[in-house]
Structures are given as structure tokens and as C-alpha cells.
Design a protein around this motif. Structure first.
Motif, PDB file in Angstrom:
ATOM      1  N   SER A 161       0.723  -1.165   0.121  1.00 28.90           N
ATOM      2  CA  SER A 161      -0.029   0.150  -0.091  1.00 28.90           C
ATOM      3  C   SER A 161       1.018   1.214  -0.003  1.00 28.90           C
ATOM      4  O   SER A 161       0.478   2.371   0.578  1.00 28.90           O
ATOM      5  N   LEU A 193      -7.300  -0.833   3.155  1.00 25.40           N
ATOM      6  CA  LEU A 193      -8.698  -0.479   2.882  1.00 25.40           C
ATOM      7  C   LEU A 193      -9.149   0.372   4.145  1.00 25.40           C
ATOM      8  O   LEU A 193      -8.634   0.616   5.238  1.00 25.40           O
ATOM      9  N   SER A 284     -11.627   2.433  -0.673  1.00 20.04           N
ATOM     10  CA  SER A 284     -12.352   1.434  -0.687  1.00 20.04           C
ATOM     11  C   SER A 284     -11.949   0.555  -1.666  1.00 20.04           C
ATOM     12  O   SER A 284     -11.093   1.206  -2.721  1.00 20.04           O
ATOM     13  N   ILE A 285     -12.273  -0.719  -2.009  1.00 22.28           N
ATOM     14  CA  ILE A 285     -12.007  -1.309  -3.377  1.00 22.28           C
ATOM     15  C   ILE A 285     -12.732  -0.766  -4.359  1.00 22.28           C
ATOM     16  O   ILE A 285     -11.806  -0.608  -5.450  1.00 22.28           O
ATOM     17  N   GLU A 286     -13.672  -0.201  -4.316  1.00 19.52           N
ATOM     18  CA  GLU A 286     -14.335   0.537  -5.392  1.00 19.52           C
ATOM     19  C   GLU A 286     -13.649   2.066  -5.816  1.00 19.52           C
ATOM     20  O   GLU A 286     -13.506   2.115  -7.016  1.00 19.52           O
ATOM     21  N   ARG A 289     -10.306   0.922  -7.545  1.00 20.69           N
ATOM     22  CA  ARG A 289     -10.745   0.395  -8.903  1.00 20.69           C
ATOM     23  C   ARG A 289     -10.924   1.857  -9.928  1.00 20.69           C
ATOM     24  O   ARG A 289     -10.475   1.805 -11.001  1.00 20.69           O
ATOM     25  N   VAL A 302      -9.438  -8.700  -8.008  1.00 22.20           N
ATOM     26  CA  VAL A 302      -9.066  -8.129  -6.566  1.00 22.20           C
ATOM     27  C   VAL A 302      -9.306  -9.213  -5.708  1.00 22.20           C
ATOM     28  O   VAL A 302     -10.418 -10.133  -5.504  1.00 22.20           O
ATOM     29  N   THR A 304      -9.381 -10.026  -1.254  1.00 18.62           N
ATOM     30  CA  THR A 304      -9.470  -9.256   0.165  1.00 18.62           C
ATOM     31  C   THR A 304      -9.487 -10.459   0.962  1.00 18.62           C
ATOM     32  O   THR A 304      -9.856 -11.489   0.867  1.00 18.62           O
ATOM     33  N   ARG A 308     -12.041  -7.532   5.430  1.00 19.81           N
ATOM     34  CA  ARG A 308     -11.656  -6.606   4.743  1.00 19.81           C
ATOM     35  C   ARG A 308     -10.867  -5.329   5.169  1.00 19.81           C
ATOM     36  O   ARG A 308     -11.200  -4.395   5.147  1.00 19.81           O
ATOM     37  N   SER A 311      -6.392  -5.182   0.539  1.00 16.36           N
ATOM     38  CA  SER A 311      -7.053  -5.708  -0.836  1.00 16.36           C
ATOM     39  C   SER A 311      -5.535  -5.924  -1.838  1.00 16.36           C
ATOM     40  O   SER A 311      -4.567  -5.004  -1.651  1.00 16.36           O
ATOM     41  N   HIS A 313      -4.796  -6.115  -5.875  1.00 10.00           N
ATOM     42  CA  HIS A 313      -5.531  -5.893  -7.229  1.00 10.00           C
ATOM     43  C   HIS A 313      -4.487  -6.220  -8.296  1.00 10.00           C
ATOM     44  O   HIS A 313      -3.550  -5.834  -8.373  1.00 10.00           O
TER      45      HIS A 313
END
Ligand code: AVI
Length: 318
Positions: A161, A193, A284-286, A289, A302, A304, A308, A311, A313
């Protein structure tokens, strides 16, 4: 000396710590760029952070890499060259190298030359057939990494990260450059996350004080390299979570009014004055992305963990 079998790529690396710290401490508010954490001492302290009970990121990411190594290797493909950005201790990449089909080579890029040489020597002993091409370079700057002969494609690897240490606009620019460099391949990237602020706060305010020592290493480094006279006890580590901006913010706060000598200049600090040293953005994952797609990647798989926390990707670059 370079170990046998290791090709060192030529780089134009400019050591600019002196300029960064003198400029940054003459600004209001004061700041020092977080990439300067990672001299040999700082890299060792960061290694110690990764093993802390409060710092869930490393063990969660490693468990994810182990659990999904086969799937990841299939997505990266056979005979790939792995290019790792900010390579650090070279531990996580071993999971990939063990899972990949006939990996062609490995190009670890890191700003800390002495540390990189040391860890690459150990990796070379364990992977004698792999072409290793360490680059001592600042991957945040535009960088040309020549194609490796025989590689079918490139798989970028950017775990931990570290992308979170860039402001969203800088993260986007960096992802764009990576996309171009990895054309025809993809990027495997670890992203921390958003979660309960108490967990985040604990991860950056550990009970053993390792993160505080890591933060203060910037001042210790200035004492070692720039003839500065920072009194480390006269600064506090302060690392709150900012839930609006969804990031940890790290500061060094002057505990008194003081004058510090730095490269022949005097820097004044007021009581309570803060030096901003790092941001660690959470996604967040969204939302991640979305940023990756805006940078030109095609977000594919992805992974996780059950809680959570973290993550990983796989972003295609084609
Ligand atoms: C390297 N980087 C992702 C770490 C982080 O979590 O933002 C650096 C760090 N700073 C304090 N603890 C760890």
C-alpha cells in the motif's frame, strides 16, 4: 561490489535529501517528503513496523499473496519480468517468484542503495538462475526501465500500500506512468482499505514506539548526514487518522521553542509547531478500482481478507 549474476542497470539517481529538508523546513507549514524515511536505518525500522502486532497490513497482504499465488501467477503469465517499485526487503516477491511459471527476470527498484544491494545478494543466493537487475532509483520520478531480453511481458509489483503515501492526484500520475511502463502486461498492487479508525490509529501509534522512532529517523538522518543537531527528545511523534480525508497523517511536533542547526543554517521551531512527514491514504475497493481505471488500467481481479482489512488488485495494462 555486485554479486555474480546480478546486472546493475545504470541510473541517474540524485540524492536530494539535503535540498528537500532545507526547503521543507523553511516553508509554512513545515514538511519533509516521506520518501526520505528509507535510508538503511529507516528501512530496518520499517521492517520492524511490518512485524508489529498492531500493523495488520504486512501479515494480511502476505497471507493473501500466499492464498492466491497460483491464480496471480496465471494472470501474470509465463516468462514474465517482474518489476518491483520500492522493493524493500524483497520478501513478498519470493511468494510470486515461487508461483510463477519460468519467470524471466526480476528488476527491484529502490531508493536505498546499500539496503538494496544487501537484500539482492541474499535473493541471488536463493534464485541462482533468475536474472536480477536491481536499480537504485526514485520510482516516483519519470524512469526508463529498458525491456529485459527474453521476457514475454512485464508484471509490475507494488505491494505494501505504498500507493497510499501519495496524494490522490500524485497517485493517479504515478499509476499512469506505471501503466505506460507495463504496456502489454499488468500491475499487482496492494492497497490498504478504509476501516474502523481505532484499528488504523493503533497501527500508526504502536505501543513499542517503533513508528515514532521511524518518524524521528528523519531528524536522526539529518544529524548523521547534514551536520544537523536535532534533539530527538524535543520532538513528538503525532499520527492521527483524518476520517474526512481517509488518511493517517504523520507529524513531528516541536515540544518547545528551539533553534536547530542544519547544513550551516538555523531553523526556528515554535512550541507545538508541526512538521508534516507522511500521509497514508486508505481506499475502498471500488474507489481504488475507479482511480486505476482513470489512470488507464483495466481493473481485473481483486482479493481481500475476511475482515476486509487489505486488498490486492491485478490491473491490466493493455
Ligand atoms: C510504506 N507505507 C505504505 C507505510 C504506510 O503504512 O503508510 C509507511 C508507514 N508509515 C508509518 N508506518 C508505516
Amino acid at each position: 561490489m555486485t554479486a555474480p549474476g546480478i546486472k546493475t542497470a545504470p541510473t541517474a539517481f540524485d540524492d536530494s535529501f539535503a535540498r528537500c529538508i532545507t526547503d521543507g523546513l523553511s516553508r509554512t507549514p513545515k514538511e519533509i517528503a516521506c520518501k526520505y524515511f528509507y535510508d538503511a536505518e529507516g528501512s530496518a525500522l520499517f521492517d520492524a513496523i511490518c512485524a508489529l502486532p498492531e500493523y495488520y497490513q504486512t501479515r494480511t497482504e502476505v497471507a493473501l499473496l500466499r492464498r492466491h499465488a497460483g491464480e496471480i501467477a496465471a494472470l501474470i503469465g509465463a516468462e514474465a519480468e517482474i518489476v518491483e517499485f520500492g522493493a524493500g526487503a524483497l520478501r513478498k516477491v519470493r511468494i510470486l517468484l515461487d508461483a510463477l511459471e519460468r519467470p524471466c527476470g526480476y528488476t527491484p527498484i529502490d531508493i536505498s542503495g546499500a539496503y538494496l544491494r544487501d537484500v539482492v545478494r541474499r535473493l541471488a543466493a536463493d534464485y541462482p538462475k533468475l536474472t536480477l537487475r536491481p536499480m537504485v532509483a526514485d520510482f516516483t520520478m519519470p524512469l526508463h526501465v529498458p525491456a529485459m531480453a527474453g521476457a514475454a511481458r512485464r508484471g509490475g509489483f507494488f505491494p505494501g500500500s505504498t500507493i497510499g503515501n501519495f496524494r490522490p492526484d500524485a497517485a493517479m500520475a504515478l499509476l499512469r506512468r506505471m501503466r505506460d511502463m507495463l504496456d502489454g502486461g499488468g500491475l499487482l498492487i496492494g492497497v490498504d482499505l478504509v476501516k474502523d479508525p481505532a484499528l488504523l490509529h493503533a497501527a500508526y501509534n504502536d505501543a513499542a514506539g517503533v513508528t515514532a522512532a521511524f518518524n524521528k529517523n528523519l531528524l536522526a538522518r539529518a544529524n548523521r548526514e547534514l551536520d544537523a543537531d536535532f534533539d530527538l527528545d524535543a520532538f513528538a511523534n503525532y499520527a492521527p487518522y483524518n476520517p474526512t480525508a481517509q488518511r493517517i497523517e504523520m507529524y513531528l511536533v516541536s515540544l518547545k521553542r528551539q533553534s536547530v542547526q542544519l547544513s550551516g543554517r538555523t531553523v526556528e521551531f515554535a512550541t507545538g509547531e508541526a512538521v508534516h512527514t507522511e500521509d497514508s491514504h486508505k481506499y475502498s475497493i471500488e474507489s481504488f478500482r475507479e482511480i486505476a481505471a482513470r489512470a488507464g488500467f483495466l481493473p481485473r481481479a481483486v482479493w481481500t481478507d475476511e475482515s476486509r482489512l487489505f486488498s490486492i488488485h491485478w490491473l491490466e495494462s493493455r
